[in-house]
Write an enzyme that holds these catalytic residues in place. Structure first.
Site, PDB file in Angstrom:
ATOM      1  CG  HIS A 150       2.505  -4.623  -3.740  1.00 42.69           C
ATOM      2  ND1 HIS A 150       1.479  -4.461  -4.655  1.00 42.69           N
ATOM      3  CD2 HIS A 150       3.168  -5.942  -4.162  1.00 42.69           C
ATOM      4  CE1 HIS A 150       1.462  -5.455  -5.598  1.00 42.69           C
ATOM      5  NE2 HIS A 150       2.433  -6.295  -5.400  1.00 42.69           N
TER       6      HIS A 150
ATOM      7  CD  GLU B 293      -5.047  -3.268  -2.729  1.00 44.07           C
ATOM      8  OE1 GLU B 293      -4.910  -2.210  -2.691  1.00 44.07           O
ATOM      9  OE2 GLU B 293      -4.598  -4.007  -3.664  1.00 44.07           O
TER      10      GLU B 293
ATOM     11  CG  ASP C  93       1.244  -0.681  -3.594  1.00 46.90           C
ATOM     12  OD1 ASP C  93       2.268  -1.201  -4.363  1.00 46.90           O
ATOM     13  OD2 ASP C  93       0.363  -1.441  -3.272  1.00 46.90           O
TER      14      ASP C  93
ATOM     15  CG  HIS D 195      -1.395  -4.185  -1.421  1.00 47.03           C
ATOM     16  ND1 HIS D 195      -0.567  -4.518  -2.704  1.00 47.03           N
ATOM     17  CD2 HIS D 195      -1.645  -5.300  -0.863  1.00 47.03           C
ATOM     18  CE1 HIS D 195      -0.468  -5.832  -2.715  1.00 47.03           C
ATOM     19  NE2 HIS D 195      -0.958  -6.270  -1.647  1.00 47.03           N
ATOM     20  CE1 TYR D 196      -0.686   3.192  -4.927  1.00 46.96           C
ATOM     21  CE2 TYR D 196       0.589   4.353  -3.237  1.00 46.96           C
ATOM     22  CZ  TYR D 196       0.331   4.083  -4.633  1.00 46.96           C
ATOM     23  OH  TYR D 196       1.402   4.667  -5.334  1.00 46.96           O
ATOM     24  CB  THR D 197      -7.083   1.140  -3.865  1.00 47.04           C
ATOM     25  OG1 THR D 197      -6.984   2.626  -3.510  1.00 47.04           O
ATOM     26  CG2 THR D 197      -7.861   0.327  -2.631  1.00 47.04           C
TER      27      THR D 197
HETATM   28 ZN   LIG Z   1      -0.089  -3.195  -4.307  1.00 44.55          ZN
END
Ligand SMILES: [Zn+2]
Length: 241
Positions: free
Chosen positions: A134, A92, A144, A27-29
């Site tokens: 994700h 993340e 993301d 993921h990215y935040t």
């Molecule tokens: Zn995510």
């Protein structure tokens, strides 16, 4: 590899068996700052979390132990697995994301990610095709880690899959639209083989799944339209699984 422990209360209290861990989700935040992201991932009111967070300097935080289920995937599907929190490890990466100014991931950040992925893959025997973003597992809701995420670099390090087509050759097939029903069916079959859960019978959107595929494997053009380049990439990926 140095990992700094940090506590998030957002996990299932019941422990899970080691063998239930099958998938790794990146993921990215997607928030303004690292501080804000950490606060959210550790705030009991947010009900979200992940096992690890990697900041821009490559510092790795562990928020949740692997034997606990973290809350990062949401409604999702990959291969035969559904609602993937219970089967996955969530990582993340600090990045503002598409909403607040999406930037390239930092070199140090990716090097740390590669290190931690390698150790988790060995520990839990995670299959290459089960290292995903994700957006791959929830294409109708999520975008993301996005098109700036270096999937190819990861695959070069044995993490995740990548195609074996020559980029200069592939480019010739960009924007050559596919209209034949037969080709579209073949593409869908390959998508499913890779792991995408698209089914024409269900409500999931073809265009959004295709966009997720493009974000991952053909970042130069993400338009949700099926062209010959996508067809060739999917064919090559599924052939080499
Ligand atoms: Zn995510």
């Amino acid at each position: 590899m140095k990992v700094t422990n940090f506590y998030s209360p957002n996990f299932n209290r019941k422990k899970r068996p080691e063998k239930s861990i099958k998938i790794m989700i990146i993921h990215y935040t997607g928030m303004q700052s690292e501080r804000e992201s950490m606060f959210r991932l550790c705030n009991p009111k947010s009900k979200v979390s992940s096992h690890f967070v990697i900041n821009k300097n490559g510092k790795i935080y562990r928020l949740i132990q692997d034997y606990h289920i973290a809350w990062h995937a949401g409604k999702s599907c990959w291969g035969k697995y559904k609602n993937l929190n219970k089967n996955s490890i969530g990582i993340e990466l600090v990045n503002k994301g598409h909403k607040f100014g999406y930037t390239n991931f930092k070199k140090k950040q990716i090097l740390s990610l590669i290190k931690i992925c390698k150790s988790l893959i060995i520990k839990y025997k995670i299959k290459k095709k089960n290292v995903v973003g994700h957006s791959d597992i929830a294409p109708s809701r999520k975008i993301d880690p996005g098109e700036k995420f270096p999937w190819r670099q990861l695959a070069n390090n044995g993490i995740g899959i990548w195609h074996r087509c020559k980029p200069s050759l592939l480019k010739r097939y960009r924007n050559i639209m596919i209209i034949k029903k037969k080709s579209k069916i073949k593409f869908t079959k390959n998508l499913n083989k890779i792991g995408y859960c698209y089914s024409p019978k269900k409500k999931s959107s073809f265009n959004k799944t295709l966009k997720a595929f493009q974000r991952h494997y053909r970042k130069e053009l993400i338009n949700g339209l099926l062209d010959k380049e996508c067809l060739i990439i999917a064919q090559n990926l599924s052939k080499n699984l």
